[in-house]
Design an enzyme around this catalytic site. Structure first.
Site, PDB file in Angstrom:
ATOM      1  N   TYR A  46      71.846  52.983  53.314  1.00 43.69           N
ATOM      2  CA  TYR A  46      71.138  52.403  52.156  1.00 43.69           C
ATOM      3  C   TYR A  46      71.978  51.277  51.528  1.00 43.69           C
ATOM      4  O   TYR A  46      71.470  50.154  51.370  1.00 43.69           O
ATOM      5  CB  TYR A  46      70.785  53.502  51.138  1.00 43.69           C
ATOM      6  CG  TYR A  46      69.946  53.020  49.983  1.00 43.69           C
ATOM      7  CD1 TYR A  46      68.607  52.665  50.154  1.00 43.69           C
ATOM      8  CD2 TYR A  46      70.490  52.908  48.699  1.00 43.69           C
ATOM      9  CE1 TYR A  46      67.840  52.218  49.084  1.00 43.69           C
ATOM     10  CE2 TYR A  46      69.728  52.469  47.621  1.00 43.69           C
ATOM     11  CZ  TYR A  46      68.399  52.130  47.816  1.00 43.69           C
ATOM     12  OH  TYR A  46      67.643  51.677  46.745  1.00 43.69           O
TER      13      TYR A  46
ATOM     14  N   GLY B  11      55.045  47.160  48.039  1.00 42.21           N
ATOM     15  CA  GLY B  11      55.352  48.440  47.379  1.00 42.21           C
ATOM     16  C   GLY B  11      54.616  48.569  46.066  1.00 42.21           C
ATOM     17  O   GLY B  11      55.096  49.212  45.121  1.00 42.21           O
TER      18      GLY B  11
ATOM     19  N   GLY C 294      60.378  49.847  49.659  1.00 44.88           N
ATOM     20  CA  GLY C 294      61.684  50.284  50.124  1.00 44.88           C
ATOM     21  C   GLY C 294      61.709  51.786  50.236  1.00 44.88           C
ATOM     22  O   GLY C 294      60.812  52.479  49.731  1.00 44.88           O
TER      23      GLY C 294
ATOM     24  N   ASP D 105      52.164  48.334  57.312  1.00 51.72           N
ATOM     25  CA  ASP D 105      53.436  49.017  57.547  1.00 51.72           C
ATOM     26  C   ASP D 105      54.504  47.949  57.791  1.00 51.72           C
ATOM     27  O   ASP D 105      54.548  47.324  58.854  1.00 51.72           O
ATOM     28  CB  ASP D 105      53.310  49.951  58.753  1.00 51.72           C
ATOM     29  CG  ASP D 105      54.600  50.726  58.987  1.00 51.72           C
ATOM     30  OD1 ASP D 105      55.596  50.471  58.274  1.00 51.72           O
ATOM     31  OD2 ASP D 105      54.604  51.578  59.892  1.00 51.72           O
ATOM     32  N   LEU D 106      55.338  47.744  56.792  1.00 50.76           N
ATOM     33  CA  LEU D 106      56.349  46.679  56.870  1.00 50.76           C
ATOM     34  C   LEU D 106      57.538  47.076  57.744  1.00 50.76           C
ATOM     35  O   LEU D 106      58.480  46.294  57.887  1.00 50.76           O
ATOM     36  CB  LEU D 106      56.828  46.306  55.462  1.00 50.76           C
ATOM     37  CG  LEU D 106      55.741  45.706  54.556  1.00 50.76           C
ATOM     38  CD1 LEU D 106      56.238  45.588  53.112  1.00 50.76           C
ATOM     39  CD2 LEU D 106      55.287  44.342  55.070  1.00 50.76           C
TER      40      LEU D 106
END
Ligand SMILES: NC(=O)c1ccc[n+]([C@@H]2O[C@H](COP(=O)([O-])OP(=O)(O)OC[C@H]3O[C@@H](n4cnc5c(N)ncnc54)[C@H](O)[C@@H]3O)[C@@H](O)[C@H]2O)c1
Length: 258
Positions: free
Chosen positions: A152, A9, A72, A42-43
């Site tokens: 979340y 990120g 995230g 792309d995680l």
């Protein structure tokens, strides 16, 4: 000697602020992001995570001094499971051998104050059981039932529990690899920008995340706490969730819960 620090990120918000601070102190950052980092990845997919870990280890010459996971998303959906949880845990686990090769390796995950809020216990349990398919099935059920907002908090609760379990599992603390979580309150980044466009949403968030100490934080405020946990100076802190949240966690949970 510059350290090799892998930051996911790295292209935005907290990851970008951390990258700037690390480079300013002479570290070498291997940024991993959807696009624009040293490694585009792309995680959200098992293949994406595995390929990113191989590429990051290779870029670091097989020796990774620290991994910090900032990638995230916050829009309720399946990415809570695929990016926030497995995109972190599988990526970090795949880099364990390269961390173990470093003299003083460190791992820091970005969690959230949301990890203390009501979660979907089935999603959390499936994540912790490392069963991504089952976690996705439960996430789909939560979305269909109108409980998507719990996803979340579920991802961040599971992440904090994974960190605490992993920190003291064989191959981590006993190999000199501390694993900690930095859990922010509300940080002024592109992720939180929508909150401020909607006065009603802002009111809800101010109640959900009260920050009496200095209000909303800047990404650098979070990055500075990460810098310490990822530094050589952190010799004995592991398995901890450090709330960098302007007092939100202490306000919400009170003095007994620590
Ligand atoms: N901003 C806040 O208020 C806040 C509060 C608590 C926790 N957090 C957490 O902090 C972390 C960083 O958030 P931020 O505010 O800097 O957000 P941000 O949106 O500014 O940055 C997130 C980065 O993750 C990357 N990313 C998203 N999906 C990805 C994928 N599938 N593969 C690779 N990279 C991907 C994005 O491209 C982006 O660069 C997140 O884990 C977030 O949950 C943020």
């Amino acid at each position: 000697m510059p350290r090799n620090i892998v930051v996911t990120g790295s292209g935005s918000g907290i990851g970008a602020a951390l990258t700037t601070l690390l480079r300013a102190q002479g570290d070498r950052v291997i940024g991993v992001d959807l696009r624009g980092g040293e490694i585009d990845a792309d995680l959200s997919t098992p293949d994406g995570r595995a390929a990113a870990a191989v590429a990051a280890a290779e870029a670091a010459g097989g020796v990774v001094d620290a991994v910090v996971t900032c990638a995230g998303v916050s829009v309720p959906g399946k990415a809570m499971v695929t990016v926030n949880y497995f995109g972190t845990t599988e990526f970090v686990t795949a880099l364990r051998p390269a961390l173990a090769a470093a003299p003083r390796p460190r791992v820091v995950l970005i969690g959230s104050i949301s990890g203390t809020q009501p979660a979907d216990p089935d999603v959390v349990a499936a994540c912790l059981a490392e069963d991504e398919d089952k976690a996705l099935t439960y996430a789909e059920r939560a979305i269909a039932d109108g409980r998507a907002r719990k996803l979340y908090p579920s991802s961040k609760s599971a992440l904090a529990q994974w960190a605490r379990r992993t920190a003291v599992a064989a191959g981590w603390a006993d190999a000199g690899i501390p694993v900690n979580v930095v859990a922010p309150g509300i940080v002024l980044t592109p992720m939180s920008a929508d909150i401020f466009d909607d006065p009603e949403m802002k009111k809800v968030m101010d109640t959900a995340v009260p920050m009496p100490l200095n209000g909303y934080s800047q990404p650098e405020d979070i990055a500075r706490a990460v810098l310490f946990l990822a530094s050589d100076d952190n010799s004995h802190i592991t398995g901890q969730v450090l709330y960098v949240d302007g007092g939100a966690e202490a306000t919400l949970r009170g003095p007994e819960d620590f």
